[in-house]
Design a protein around this motif. Structure first.
Motif, PDB file in Angstrom:
ATOM      1  N   ASN A   9       0.738  -0.944   0.017  1.00  0.00           N
ATOM      2  CA  ASN A   9       0.012   0.049   0.011  1.00  0.00           C
ATOM      3  C   ASN A   9       1.142   1.116   0.523  1.00  0.00           C
ATOM      4  O   ASN A   9       0.704   2.046  -1.187  1.00  0.00           O
ATOM      5  CB  ASN A   9      -1.330   0.181   1.732  1.00  0.00           C
ATOM      6  CG  ASN A   9      -2.018   1.220   1.353  1.00  0.00           C
ATOM      7  OD1 ASN A   9      -1.158   2.214   2.115  1.00  0.00           O
ATOM      8  ND2 ASN A   9      -2.982   1.118   0.679  1.00  0.00           N
ATOM      9  N   VAL A  10       1.405   1.381   0.525  1.00  0.00           N
ATOM     10  CA  VAL A  10       2.530   2.453   1.078  1.00  0.00           C
ATOM     11  C   VAL A  10       4.290   2.829  -0.344  1.00  0.00           C
ATOM     12  O   VAL A  10       4.064   3.663  -0.921  1.00  0.00           O
ATOM     13  CB  VAL A  10       3.959   2.347   2.185  1.00  0.00           C
ATOM     14  CG1 VAL A  10       4.844   3.899   2.325  1.00  0.00           C
ATOM     15  CG2 VAL A  10       2.673   2.678   3.751  1.00  0.00           C
ATOM     16  N   ASP A  11       3.825   1.634  -1.062  1.00  0.00           N
ATOM     17  CA  ASP A  11       4.983   1.772  -1.617  1.00  0.00           C
ATOM     18  C   ASP A  11       3.760   2.151  -3.270  1.00  0.00           C
ATOM     19  O   ASP A  11       4.597   2.891  -4.158  1.00  0.00           O
ATOM     20  CB  ASP A  11       5.384   0.228  -2.158  1.00  0.00           C
ATOM     21  CG  ASP A  11       6.383   0.369  -3.473  1.00  0.00           C
ATOM     22  OD1 ASP A  11       7.718   0.815  -3.561  1.00  0.00           O
ATOM     23  OD2 ASP A  11       6.195  -0.153  -4.757  1.00  0.00           O
ATOM     24  N   ARG A  12       3.040   1.497  -3.248  1.00  0.00           N
ATOM     25  CA  ARG A  12       1.852   1.907  -4.084  1.00  0.00           C
ATOM     26  C   ARG A  12       2.000   3.589  -3.728  1.00  0.00           C
ATOM     27  O   ARG A  12       1.583   4.538  -4.791  1.00  0.00           O
ATOM     28  CB  ARG A  12       0.078   1.018  -5.015  1.00  0.00           C
ATOM     29  CG  ARG A  12      -0.403   1.633  -5.808  1.00  0.00           C
ATOM     30  CD  ARG A  12      -1.876   0.212  -5.826  1.00  0.00           C
ATOM     31  NE  ARG A  12      -2.223   0.757  -6.146  1.00  0.00           N
ATOM     32  CZ  ARG A  12      -3.667   0.506  -6.592  1.00  0.00           C
ATOM     33  NH1 ARG A  12      -3.855  -0.432  -5.868  1.00  0.00           N
ATOM     34  NH2 ARG A  12      -4.033   1.195  -7.634  1.00  0.00           N
ATOM     35  N   ARG A  13       0.751   4.022  -2.995  1.00  0.00           N
ATOM     36  CA  ARG A  13       0.860   5.915  -2.863  1.00  0.00           C
ATOM     37  C   ARG A  13       2.025   6.300  -3.374  1.00  0.00           C
ATOM     38  O   ARG A  13       1.830   7.026  -3.338  1.00  0.00           O
ATOM     39  CB  ARG A  13       0.113   5.800  -1.408  1.00  0.00           C
ATOM     40  CG  ARG A  13      -1.134   4.615  -1.413  1.00  0.00           C
ATOM     41  CD  ARG A  13      -1.301   5.494   0.083  1.00  0.00           C
ATOM     42  NE  ARG A  13      -0.685   5.888   1.697  1.00  0.00           N
ATOM     43  CZ  ARG A  13      -0.858   6.064   2.406  1.00  0.00           C
ATOM     44  NH1 ARG A  13      -0.966   7.324   2.923  1.00  0.00           N
ATOM     45  NH2 ARG A  13       0.367   5.252   3.234  1.00  0.00           N
ATOM     46  N   VAL A  14       2.636   6.240  -3.092  1.00  0.00           N
ATOM     47  CA  VAL A  14       4.412   6.804  -3.464  1.00  0.00           C
ATOM     48  C   VAL A  14       4.877   7.034  -4.361  1.00  0.00           C
ATOM     49  O   VAL A  14       4.994   8.046  -5.337  1.00  0.00           O
ATOM     50  CB  VAL A  14       5.957   5.929  -2.450  1.00  0.00           C
ATOM     51  CG1 VAL A  14       6.810   7.021  -2.874  1.00  0.00           C
ATOM     52  CG2 VAL A  14       5.693   6.806  -0.460  1.00  0.00           C
ATOM     53  N   ARG A  15       3.980   6.042  -5.356  1.00  0.00           N
ATOM     54  CA  ARG A  15       4.891   5.632  -7.004  1.00  0.00           C
ATOM     55  C   ARG A  15       3.461   6.574  -7.639  1.00  0.00           C
ATOM     56  O   ARG A  15       3.546   7.420  -8.075  1.00  0.00           O
ATOM     57  CB  ARG A  15       4.230   4.534  -7.449  1.00  0.00           C
ATOM     58  CG  ARG A  15       5.635   3.893  -6.721  1.00  0.00           C
ATOM     59  CD  ARG A  15       5.500   2.284  -7.612  1.00  0.00           C
ATOM     60  NE  ARG A  15       6.787   1.552  -7.066  1.00  0.00           N
ATOM     61  CZ  ARG A  15       7.961   1.769  -8.218  1.00  0.00           C
ATOM     62  NH1 ARG A  15       8.474   1.964  -8.790  1.00  0.00           N
ATOM     63  NH2 ARG A  15       8.923   0.310  -7.387  1.00  0.00           N
ATOM     64  N   LEU A  16       1.779   6.356  -7.136  1.00  0.00           N
ATOM     65  CA  LEU A  16       1.234   7.327  -7.672  1.00  0.00           C
ATOM     66  C   LEU A  16       1.355   8.641  -7.363  1.00  0.00           C
ATOM     67  O   LEU A  16       1.269   9.970  -8.041  1.00  0.00           O
ATOM     68  CB  LEU A  16      -0.419   7.165  -6.420  1.00  0.00           C
ATOM     69  CG  LEU A  16      -1.060   5.605  -7.003  1.00  0.00           C
ATOM     70  CD1 LEU A  16      -2.247   5.030  -6.901  1.00  0.00           C
ATOM     71  CD2 LEU A  16      -0.916   5.383  -8.754  1.00  0.00           C
TER      72      LEU A  16
END
Length: 618
Positions: free
Chosen positions: A574-581
Motif C-alpha cells: 500500500n505504501v509503495d503504491r501510494r508513493v509511486r502514484l
C-alpha cells in the motif's frame, strides 16, 4: 474559411435524407476518384518505365556501335607512328624544295589511304607540319598556319603523342576562314581525332629508326562529320512516334557535339537545364523545363567520354493515356448517377421509420403514451421501432421509478449526515471514557484512551492523501505509545529527523506499517531490547526515510517474493503504491535485511514539497 463554415452549417441543418444522399454520393465519388487515380498513375508509371527501358536500350546499343567504330579508328591511328614508310618520307622530305614536298604529299596520301581508305566514317585524313599539309585535299583543305594556332594543334602537342578526340568545331571559325561563314558547305561543322606522331620504325635489318633531334613531329588529324553520330538516334526518332523527341551529345557541360534541337547549335554551351541534369555517366531524370516535364535518359561513351542523351516530353510519353482519362471521367459520371439513384432509394427506405417515430414523439409530448408504430420488418430499423414501442410501454414505470429514486436519494443523504456524526460521537465517547479512567485513578488507561481519541481525530479531520511530516510523527508517537504499553516496553524508538523536513508533505501514515512490522514480526522472539530507529534526511534534493530495527530480519528469498507480489503484504504494498502514484515510478519502498542485523526499509518520496497546513492535536 467563412464559406466552409457556412457550407458545414447548411449540411448540419439539412434533412436526414439529404445528408444520407450527399454522404453516399461523396463516398462513392471518393472511391471512384481514388480508383481512377491509382489506375491512371499505375498506367503512367508502367508506360514511363517501358519508355525509359526502351530509350536506355537505344542509347546503350547506339553508344556501343559508335564505340566499336571509334575504337577501330583509334587502334588504326595508334599504328601510324610506327609506319616505316611514313618515317622515311618525313625524314627525307626537303621542305625548301616544292617538288620534294609534292612527292612526299603523294607518298603520305597513299599511306593514309592504306590505313583509312576503307573507313567510310573518316571524312578527311591529313598529316600537318609547319611547312605543309600532307594528305588528300579532295574534300577539305586545312591551312597550315591557322591550324597551328588552333586548339586542335595545341591539344595534340600537349597530349605528347596520346590520341585525343576533339568535339564539334566550326571550320570557318577554327581556321579563320571568314568568307566561308556566309555560305553553306558540308564540312562547316566537324569533330576530329588528333595525334602528335612520335615516329619510330624498325627496318628489315632490325635497325631502330626515329626522327632526328630537332626534327618537327607532324600531327595526324582525322575529321568526321557530326552526322556519323546521328544515325541510331534518327532511326529511333522516326519509329518511336514521339513528335517532340530531341537528342544530342555533349563533350562536357560547356559544349555540344551533336544536337537535333535547332536552338541548341553544335559547339555552343550546353543549356542550363541539361547541364544541371547530367551529373553522372548514365542515368534517368525527370526535368522541368519552362513548366514542361521532360524525361531525360543519358549515357556516356567509353571511347570519348561524350554523353549522349534523349529527351522526351512527358506529354508525348503519356499521350495515349488521354483515352484512359476519358474513360475514367465517363465511368466516374456514370457511377455518380448510380450513386444518386441508390442514395435516394436508400434514404426513402431508411427515413420512413424515423419519420414515423418523429410523428409519434410529437404525440407523446402531449402526454399520450398509448401510441404504437407498425413494425414493417425485423432489421435494425425494425428493431428500433420495436424498442421504441417497448420504451413507450415503460414510460409510466420509469416515471414511478424516478419518483422512488428521489425518495431513496433523500434517505441516502440523511444516512450520509448520520455517518458524518459517528466519528464525532466516537471521539466524544473516548473522551468520556478518559475522564472516567482519571476519576478511578487509572492514569495509564486514561492516557491510552486519549491517545486513541487523538489518533481518531487526526485521521478524520484530514481528508487529503498527504499531510506534514510533523503531523505524521505526532500520530505515530501516539501509536507507538499504545504499542509500548501493549508489549510492556519490549522496544524503544529513536528518531534522527532533520528539523527542516517537519513541514514537508508526506503520504498519510506511511511510516506506521513498517513500525508495526518491526514490533509484530521483528521482535516476536525478543523479551526486551528491541530498537527501532527512524531517520529522515535530504539526499540530492530528494527526501529519504529509513525505518530500521535490530529484530530477527527477513530472508532474502522472502524479501524477493514480497517485492514480486508473491507474498501478500498489504502495508508495504500500500505504501509503495501510494508513493509511486504521488511522486512517480522512480520512487517507492525498498526492503533490506543484512544477515543477523535486523531489517531496514528505505523510502524515497520525491522532491521537497512543503505543507501549507497542519492538523492541530488537541
Amino acid at each position: 474559411m467563412r464559406q466552409v463554415k457556412y457550407m458545414y452549417q447548411k449540411f448540419l441543418d439539412s434533412s436526414f435524407r439529404t445528408k444520407l444522399m450527399l454522404s453516399y454520393f461523396l463516398l462513392s465519388g471518393f472511391i471512384v476518384l481514388i480508383l481512377g487515380f491509382v489506375y491512371f498513375e499505375t498506367s503512367a508509371r508502367n508506360i514511363t518505365t517501358n519508355v525509359t527501358d526502351s530509350v536506355t536500350s537505344v542509347l546503350r546499343s547506339n553508344n556501343q556501335l559508335l564505340d566499336n567504330k571509334l575504337t577501330a579508328i583509334q587502334k588504326t591511328v595508334d599504328m601510324i607512328p610506327i609506319d616505316h614508310d611514313l618515317l622515311q618520307t618525313i625524314m627525307n622530305v626537303d621542305t625548301t624544295d616544292s617538288s620534294s614536298l609534292l612527292r612526299a604529299d603523294r607518298s603520305i596520301t597513299k599511306i593514309l589511304y592504306r590505313y583509312f581508305g576503307n573507313m567510310e566514317e573518316v571524312y578527311a585524313s591529313q598529316i600537318m607540319t609547319q611547312n605543309y599539309a600532307y594528305g588528300s585535299t579532295d574534300r577539305m583543305y586545312i591551312p597550315v598556319k591557322p591550324f597551328y594556332s588552333s586548339p586542335l594543334a595545341t591539344t595534340a602537342v600537349e597530349a605528347e603523342g596520346a590520341t585525343q578526340w576533339i568535339p564539334a568545331y566550326s571550320y570557318a571559325d577554327t581556321f579563320h576562314q571568314q568568307d566561308l561563314k556566309r555560305g553553306s558547305y558540308e564540312f562547316s561543322s566537324l569533330f576530329a581525332v588528333v595525334k602528335q606522331l612520335h615516329l619510330t620504325a624498325l627496318d628489315d635489318a632490325g635497325t631502330f629508326h626515329t626522327l632526328p633531334e630537332g626534327k618537327e613531329k607532324p600531327i595526324l588529324i582525322l575529321n568526321f562529320r557530326p552526322d556519323l553520330l546521328k544515325g541510331g538516334f534518327e532511326d529511333y526518332a522516326a519509329r518511336s512516334g514521339f513528335a517532340h523527341l530531341s537528342y544530342g551529345m555533349i563533350h562536357d557541360k560547356n559544349g555540344m557535339v551533336m544536337s537535333s534541337d535547332r536552338q541548341q547549335q553544335v559547339g555552343e554551351p550546353v543549356a542550363d537545364w541539361l547541364k544541371d541534369a547530367i551529373t553522372s555517366e548514365q542515368g534517368m531524370k525527370m526535368v522541368n523545363v519552362k513548366g514542361q516535364s521532360i524525361l531525360l535518359v543519358y549515357e556516356a561513351m567509353k571511347t570519348t567520354g561524350w554523353v549522349s542523351y534523349i529527351a522526351i516530353p512527358m506529354e508525348d510519353v503519356l499521350g495515349h493515356l488521354s483515352t484512359i482519362r476519358t474513360y475514367t471521367v465517363f465511368f466516374l459520371g456514370f457511377m455518380m448517377l448510380v450513386a444518386v439513384i441508390l442514395a435516394y432509394l436508400l434514404s426513402v427506405y431508411i427515413s420512413k421509420p424515423i419519420t414515423d417515430m418523429k410523428q409519434a414523439m410529437k404525440v407523446m409530448e402531449k402526454g399520450h403514451f398509448d401510441i404504437r408504430i407498425p413494425v414493417r420488418g425485423y432489421d435494425e430499423l425494425g428493431d428500433l421501432v420495436i424498442r421504441f414501442n417497448q420504451m413507450n410501454e415503460k414510460i409510466k414505470d420509469l416515471i414511478e421509478e424516478n419518483y422512488k429514486s428521489r425518495l431513496r436519494a433523500k434517505e441516502s443523504e440523511l444516512m450520509a449526515l448520520n455517518l458524518q456524526l459517528n466519528p464525532h460521537f466516537l471521539y466524544n465517547t473516548l473522551t468520556t471514557m478518559y475522564w472516567i479512567a482519571l476519576e478511578h485513578k487509572q492514569h495509564e488507561l486514561g492516557q491510552l484512551i486519549i491517545s486513541l481519541a487523538e489518533m481518531l481525530q487526526i485521521t478524520t479531520r484530514n481528508k487529503n492523501d498527504t499531510w506534514s511530516l510533523e503531523t505524521d510523527l505526532n500520530w505515530l508517537e501516539k501509536y507507538i505509545y499504545i504499542m509500548q504499553n501493549r508489549f510492556e516496553d519490549k522496544f524503544t524508538v529513536e528518531y534522527d529527523i532533520d528539523p527542516i523536513l517537519l513541514q514537508v508533505e508526506v503520504p498519510k501514515l506511511f511510516l506506521q506499517p513498517f513500525v508495526e512490522n518491526s514490533i509484530i514480526h521483528g521482535f516476536a522472539e525478543m523479551e526486551s531490547g528491541g530498537l527501532i530507529r527512524i531517520t529522515a534526511w535530504i539526499e540530492k534534493q530528494l527526501v529519504c526515510f529509513k525505518v530500521e530495527d535490530n529484530g530477527l530480519g527477513i530472508q532474502e528469498e522472502h524479501i524477493r517474493r514480497i517485492q514480486a507480489g508473491e507474498i501478500r503484504s498489504t502495508g508495504i504494498k500500500n505504501v509503495d503504491r501510494r508513493v509511486r502514484l504521488l511522486y512517480g515510478m522512480d520512487y517507492g519502498v525498498t526492503l533490506h535485511s543484512p544477515a543477523g542485523k535486523g531489517t531496514f526499509v528505505l523510502i524515497r518520496i520525491g522532491e521537497i514539497h512543503r505543507s501549507n497546513q497542519m492538523t492541530p492535536i488537541q
